[in-house]
Design an enzyme around this catalytic site. Structure first.
Site, PDB file in Angstrom:
ATOM      1  N   TYR A 174      -5.746  44.256   8.566  1.00  9.87           N
ATOM      2  CA  TYR A 174      -6.057  43.665   7.442  1.00  9.87           C
ATOM      3  C   TYR A 174      -7.321  44.358   6.630  1.00  9.87           C
ATOM      4  O   TYR A 174      -8.414  44.330   7.043  1.00  9.87           O
ATOM      5  CB  TYR A 174      -6.320  42.060   7.480  1.00  9.87           C
ATOM      6  CG  TYR A 174      -6.547  41.482   6.052  1.00  9.87           C
ATOM      7  CD1 TYR A 174      -5.562  41.095   5.316  1.00  9.87           C
ATOM      8  CD2 TYR A 174      -7.686  40.860   5.788  1.00  9.87           C
ATOM      9  CE1 TYR A 174      -5.679  40.537   4.105  1.00  9.87           C
ATOM     10  CE2 TYR A 174      -7.835  40.315   4.770  1.00  9.87           C
ATOM     11  CZ  TYR A 174      -6.900  40.254   3.594  1.00  9.87           C
ATOM     12  OH  TYR A 174      -6.995  39.197   2.758  1.00  9.87           O
ATOM     13  N   ASP A 205     -12.762  50.849   8.538  1.00  7.04           N
ATOM     14  CA  ASP A 205     -12.661  49.554   7.904  1.00  7.04           C
ATOM     15  C   ASP A 205     -13.537  48.765   8.776  1.00  7.04           C
ATOM     16  O   ASP A 205     -13.077  48.194   9.852  1.00  7.04           O
ATOM     17  CB  ASP A 205     -11.524  48.740   7.525  1.00  7.04           C
ATOM     18  CG  ASP A 205     -11.885  47.518   6.952  1.00  7.04           C
ATOM     19  OD1 ASP A 205     -12.890  47.204   6.798  1.00  7.04           O
ATOM     20  OD2 ASP A 205     -10.685  47.027   6.285  1.00  7.04           O
ATOM     21  N   LYS A 255     -18.763  40.936   5.366  1.00 10.92           N
ATOM     22  CA  LYS A 255     -19.112  39.812   6.277  1.00 10.92           C
ATOM     23  C   LYS A 255     -20.638  39.940   6.555  1.00 10.92           C
ATOM     24  O   LYS A 255     -21.416  39.416   5.929  1.00 10.92           O
ATOM     25  CB  LYS A 255     -18.283  39.772   7.211  1.00 10.92           C
ATOM     26  CG  LYS A 255     -16.766  39.690   6.796  1.00 10.92           C
ATOM     27  CD  LYS A 255     -15.505  39.694   7.780  1.00 10.92           C
ATOM     28  CE  LYS A 255     -14.416  39.150   6.828  1.00 10.92           C
ATOM     29  NZ  LYS A 255     -13.237  39.842   7.155  1.00 10.92           N
TER      30      LYS A 255
HETATM   31  C1  PLP Z   1     -12.426  40.265   5.922  1.00  9.37           C
HETATM   32  C2  PLP Z   1     -11.969  41.468   5.857  1.00  9.37           C
HETATM   33  C3  PLP Z   1     -11.714  42.364   4.767  1.00  9.37           C
HETATM   34  C4  PLP Z   1     -11.632  41.544   3.336  1.00  9.37           C
HETATM   35  O1  PLP Z   1     -12.731  41.221   3.029  1.00  9.37           O
HETATM   36  P1  PLP Z   1     -13.098  40.257   2.004  1.00  9.37           P
HETATM   37  O2  PLP Z   1     -14.442  39.975   1.886  1.00  9.37           O
HETATM   38  O3  PLP Z   1     -12.488  38.879   2.514  1.00  9.37           O
HETATM   39  O4  PLP Z   1     -12.334  40.461   0.706  1.00  9.37           O
HETATM   40  C5  PLP Z   1     -11.096  43.749   4.863  1.00  9.37           C
HETATM   41  N1  PLP Z   1     -11.299  44.377   5.973  1.00  9.37           N
HETATM   42  C6  PLP Z   1     -11.467  43.755   7.051  1.00  9.37           C
HETATM   43  C7  PLP Z   1     -11.164  44.399   8.443  1.00  9.37           C
HETATM   44  C8  PLP Z   1     -11.847  42.421   7.166  1.00  9.37           C
HETATM   45  O5  PLP Z   1     -11.845  41.765   8.230  1.00  9.37           O
END
Ligand code: PLP
Length: 426
Positions: free
Chosen positions: A142, A237, A265
């Site tokens: 994701y 990511d 995060k």
């Molecule tokens: C949570 C997440 C996102 C998206 O981040 P948001 O702040 O919710 O837009 C993108 N990549 C990874 C791996 C994530 O866990």
């Protein structure tokens, strides 16, 4: 009627599904979500006064525990000087320097307001710098809700069976190629066929959005080599893994140097913060240094930077990640023992401050195996734990998060709750 139920009834009337982010609605486990009134350390308290030991941690940011005094005080100090300036401020420079020091592949960085913004911008840089259009992503990963990623996406989209969301134009989706994670051959074959057209490959180095899947030995190295050979930008990511699986993220832990990295995060300590950065020659193509456009009214916001810097200061305390990982190991070992006692098919994965729980006899190292886990059993487990005051992610496809505030007593209480629950659902 409980206050939770009353609030959810009101919420459903005025918010889509009653929430501002789909997974919060409990759709994949059934029932109704609780509304949090207050959080402290490893605990949440809902509006009816029930306490939960929390393994969601606001989906990742709360690595130091909820409402940490150092973060709270940093925010209070920053607020004293104003909420937003729209000019440069010192905290964003310090933030950029901190990220570059902790994650050496990042030479230049741009702050944004979410992980979604970071990943959308990173693929724009990959496309702008290479002049190519295609991107590659992995099944079960994701990367936020950008159009390019809502193609067989994981997390919410996976849970809700919306592999290709309405509203994502087909011609755009066509530009995204999807690979099975941990399959060496599939990646080689795809690059042999399309390598010269692929601008960027984006991957969660540990897949945290199909529960928690670790890379097989040499897999990330294989992706690095393919990208180098075909002139494709390798994007890690690390929105979830950054500062969580090690101080320098998954790239430090696995010894890989990506071209670009995205963060979110932990980097915001609970405030809306994201970042993308990497090779100087790529990042200096971003406006206004270069022609690739990307901007943000509130990017580098002084209050958000203060929270993020305080969060990053906490994870830099000596031994932080070793202590965090010891907690993760104690929890997952305890849950495994409880499952074995109850005779349930169960396996776990873990790294640093994140873990995966699977109702599956096999060790899970692929998306297909994650999908083959017993989702109905997970639901019963989730609700059994919730009733005993333990809050796990309300979906079988989300990683669990440990915080440094989880004490031994919280972990043993969790394992006791699991032992009872597993006996009940077995
Ligand atoms: C949570 C997440 C996102 C998206 O981040 P948001 O702040 O919710 O837009 C993108 N990549 C990874 C791996 C994530 O866990």
């Amino acid at each position: 009627m409980t206050r939770n139920a009353d609030l959810f009834a009101r919420a459903r009337h005025r918010l889509p599904g009653g929430v501002n982010s789909p997974v919060r609605a409990f759709r994949s486990v059934g029932g109704e979500p609780f509304f949090t009134a207050r959080a402290e350390g490893p605990y949440l308290w809902d509006v009816d006064g029930q306490r939960y030991i929390d393994y969601v941690g606001s989906w990742g940011p709360m690595i130091a525990g909820h409402n940490h005094p150092a973060i709270r005080e940093a925010v209070a100090r920053a607020i004293g000087n104003g909420l937003s300036f729209g000019t440069p401020c010192e905290a964003e420079v310090t933030m950029a320097e901190t990220i570059c020091r902790l994650v050496p592949s990042v030479e230049v960085v741009r702050m944004v307001n979410s992980g979604t913004e970071a990943t959308m911008s990173a693929i724009r840089v990959a496309r702008g710098a290479t002049g190519r259009s295609r991107i590659v992503k992995f099944e079960g990963c994701y990367h936020g809700h950008g159009d390019a990623f809502l193609v067989k996406a994981g997390s919410g989209a996976l849970t809700f069976g919306l592999p290709d969301s309405p509203g994502v134009p087909k011609p755009l989706a066509d530009l995204t190629l999807t690979l099975p994670f941990n399959d060496f051959e599939a990646a080689t074959t795809l690059f042999e066929r399309h390598g010269d057209e692929i601008a960027g490959l984006i991957v969660e180095p540990v897949v945290g959005n199909a529960n928690c899947i670790l890379p097989r030995d040499g897999y990330l190295q294989h992706l690095r080599e393919l990208c180098t050979r075909y002139g494709t930008i390798l994007i890690f990511d690390e929105v979830m893994t950054g500062f969580r699986v090690a101080l320098g993220g998954a790239q430090e832990r696995f010894g890989i140097r990506p071209d670009l990295t995205t963060f979110g995060k932990v980097i915001g300590g609970g405030m809306p913060v994201g970042a993308y950065g990497g090779r100087r020659d790529l990042m200096e193509q971003v406006a206004p240094a270069g022609p690739i456009y990307q901007a943000g009214t509130l990017s580098g916001n002084p209050v958000a930077m203060a929270a993020g810097l305080a969060s990053l200061a906490l994870v830099q305390e000596p031994g932080f990640h070793a202590r965090l990982e010891a907690k993760t190991i104690a929890l997952t070992d305890g849950l495994q023992a409880a499952a074995d006692e109850a005779g349930l098919p169960f396996s776990t994965t873990r790294i640093g401050g994140m873990f995966g729980l699977y109702f599956n006899r096999d060790h899970v190292d692929s998306y297909a195996k994650a999908m083959a886990s017993d989702a109905a059993m997970f639901k019963r487990f989730f609700h059994g734990m919730l009733a005993r005051g333990v809050y796990l992610a309300p979906s079988a496809f989300e990683a669990g998060f440990m915080s440094i505030a989880h004490a031994d007593a919280d972990i043993s209480a969790t394992i006791d709750a699991a032992r009872e629950t597993m006996r009940e659902i077995g």
